[in-house]
Design an enzyme around this catalytic site. Structure first.
Site, PDB file in Angstrom:
ATOM      1  CG  ASP A   6     -81.126  13.089  64.095  1.00 16.37           C
ATOM      2  OD1 ASP A   6     -81.099  13.414  65.303  1.00 16.37           O
ATOM      3  OD2 ASP A   6     -80.592  13.772  63.208  1.00 16.37           O
ATOM      4  CB  SER A   7     -84.102  16.067  65.887  1.00 15.77           C
ATOM      5  OG  SER A   7     -82.750  16.342  65.569  1.00 15.77           O
ATOM      6  CB  CYS A  69     -81.213  12.190  68.044  1.00 20.06           C
ATOM      7  SG  CYS A  69     -81.568  13.869  68.604  1.00 20.06           S
ATOM      8  CD  GLU A 148     -81.036  19.820  59.804  1.00 17.95           C
ATOM      9  OE1 GLU A 148     -81.947  19.987  58.981  1.00 17.95           O
ATOM     10  OE2 GLU A 148     -80.753  18.705  60.305  1.00 17.95           O
ATOM     11  CB  CYS A 182     -74.879  16.933  68.296  1.00 19.66           C
ATOM     12  SG  CYS A 182     -76.064  17.425  67.027  1.00 19.66           S
ATOM     13  CG  HIS A 184     -77.096  17.774  62.845  1.00 12.02           C
ATOM     14  ND1 HIS A 184     -78.006  16.998  63.510  1.00 12.02           N
ATOM     15  CD2 HIS A 184     -77.787  18.377  61.836  1.00 12.02           C
ATOM     16  CE1 HIS A 184     -79.195  17.131  62.946  1.00 12.02           C
ATOM     17  NE2 HIS A 184     -79.090  17.956  61.920  1.00 12.02           N
TER      18      HIS A 184
HETATM   19  N1  DGL Z   1     -78.782  15.224  65.647  1.00  8.40           N
HETATM   20  C1  DGL Z   1     -79.383  15.831  66.806  1.00  8.40           C
HETATM   21  C2  DGL Z   1     -78.543  15.521  68.036  1.00  8.40           C
HETATM   22  O1  DGL Z   1     -77.749  14.642  67.948  1.00  8.40           O
HETATM   23  C3  DGL Z   1     -79.624  17.233  66.465  1.00  8.40           C
HETATM   24  C4  DGL Z   1     -80.016  18.109  67.588  1.00  8.40           C
HETATM   25  C5  DGL Z   1     -81.297  18.868  67.500  1.00  8.40           C
HETATM   26  O2  DGL Z   1     -82.250  18.435  66.893  1.00  8.40           O
HETATM   27  O3  DGL Z   1     -81.287  19.924  68.126  1.00  8.40           O
HETATM   28  O4  DGL Z   1     -78.633  16.060  69.100  1.00  8.40           O
END
Ligand code: DGL
Length: 263
Positions: A6-7, A69, A148, A182, A184
């Site tokens: 993931d990011s 992600c 975050e 997403c 998150h």
């Molecule tokens: N968890 C990522 C997603 O699902 C976070 C998004 C991001 O890094 O902007 O899109």
């Protein structure tokens, strides 16, 4: 062994689900904490980052990967599937299918980062599952930052205000099912539910983990407990506390640093 990236740390919500379904499987998680967020970056950058993330994970000899992600899945999946010779799962298809099968009103909402909403990947996937379903997508760029930065306590006024503002177009829209596009977002599902009571939420990470587990079906292994290793691209200090937000009571341990620019 399954590789997950993931990011940042949002993909840990998918990892927990996967580890519960495949407890004997070894897993490697990479969180690109040095370069999060992806959602505000150009498509070319997201693809380049995602290829590096996969190169890193493939160094462990993984047999399958989960792009945990929404942003990377909606942008880089075709490239990753072409470049890497292992099954690569994203978080779009399973959630889209579940939403199309769940809705009774025939109207589904999608929440995601700006990039995810702009490229319309969830919308296309819902339509692929059922052409007659109407989809309304809303970008919620602040949500990742709120999560975050720890604005996650139930009732947090800032998160609630952001949810009210972002979700206003969905109120009275007739949607009965909403994809959290997403990984998150499940952490602040309480705020989404407060603004849209009675709407069924579908976590894209959870849906993808279920799909991966049923398609790979590794199951039993030799009975040993699978090992999970964590890597991040920024300092691993305080990883455990940060990861706790996403993983609840799941056993975590420490993370190792990786210089992802080398991959
Ligand atoms: N968890 C990522 C997603 O699902 C976070 C998004 C991001 O890094 O902007 O899109």
């Amino acid at each position: 062994m399954i590789g997950i990236f993931d990011s940042g740390l949002g993909g840990l919500t998918a990892l927990c689900e996967l580890a519960a379904l495949l407890p004997h499987e070894d897993m490697i998680y990479f969180g690109d904490t040095g370069r999060v967020p992806y959602g505000s970056k150009s498509e070319a950058t997201i693809v380049r980052y995602s290829v590096q993330d996969m190169n890193f994970l493939c160094g462990f000899g993984i047999d399958a990967a989960l792009v945990a992600c929404g942003t990377a899945s909606s942008t880089a999946l075709p490239t990753l599937r072409e470049k890497f010779d292992i099954p690569v799962f994203g978080v779009i298809e399973a959630a889209a299918r579940e939403a199309a099968a769940t809705t009774r009103s025939g109207r589904v909402g999608v929440l995601g980062t700006s990039t995810t909403v702009r490229n319309g990947a969830f919308e296309r996937a819902v339509k692929d599952a059922d052409m007659s379903v109407e989809v309304t997508s809303v970008a919620c760029p602040l949500f990742v930052h709120l999560v975050e930065n720890g604005f996650i306590e139930r009732g947090d006024a800032v998160t609630l205000a952001a949810a009210e503002r972002y979700l206003a177009p969905l109120r009275g829209s007739g949607i009965d099912t909403l994809i959290l596009g997403c990984t998150h977002y499940p952490i602040i599902s309480w705020a989404i539910e407060a603004v849209l009571p009675g709407v069924r939420l579908i976590s894209s990470g959870e849906a993808a983990a279920k799909m991966l587990a049923s398609e790979l079906g590794h199951g039993g292994g030799d009975g040993k407990q699978g090992k999970i290793r964590f890597f991040v691209s920024d300092t691993p200090d305080d990883f455990e506390a940060a990861a706790r937000v996403f993983m609840g009571s799941f056993p975590i341990g420490h993370a190792e640093y990786v210089d992802i620019s080398k991959y």
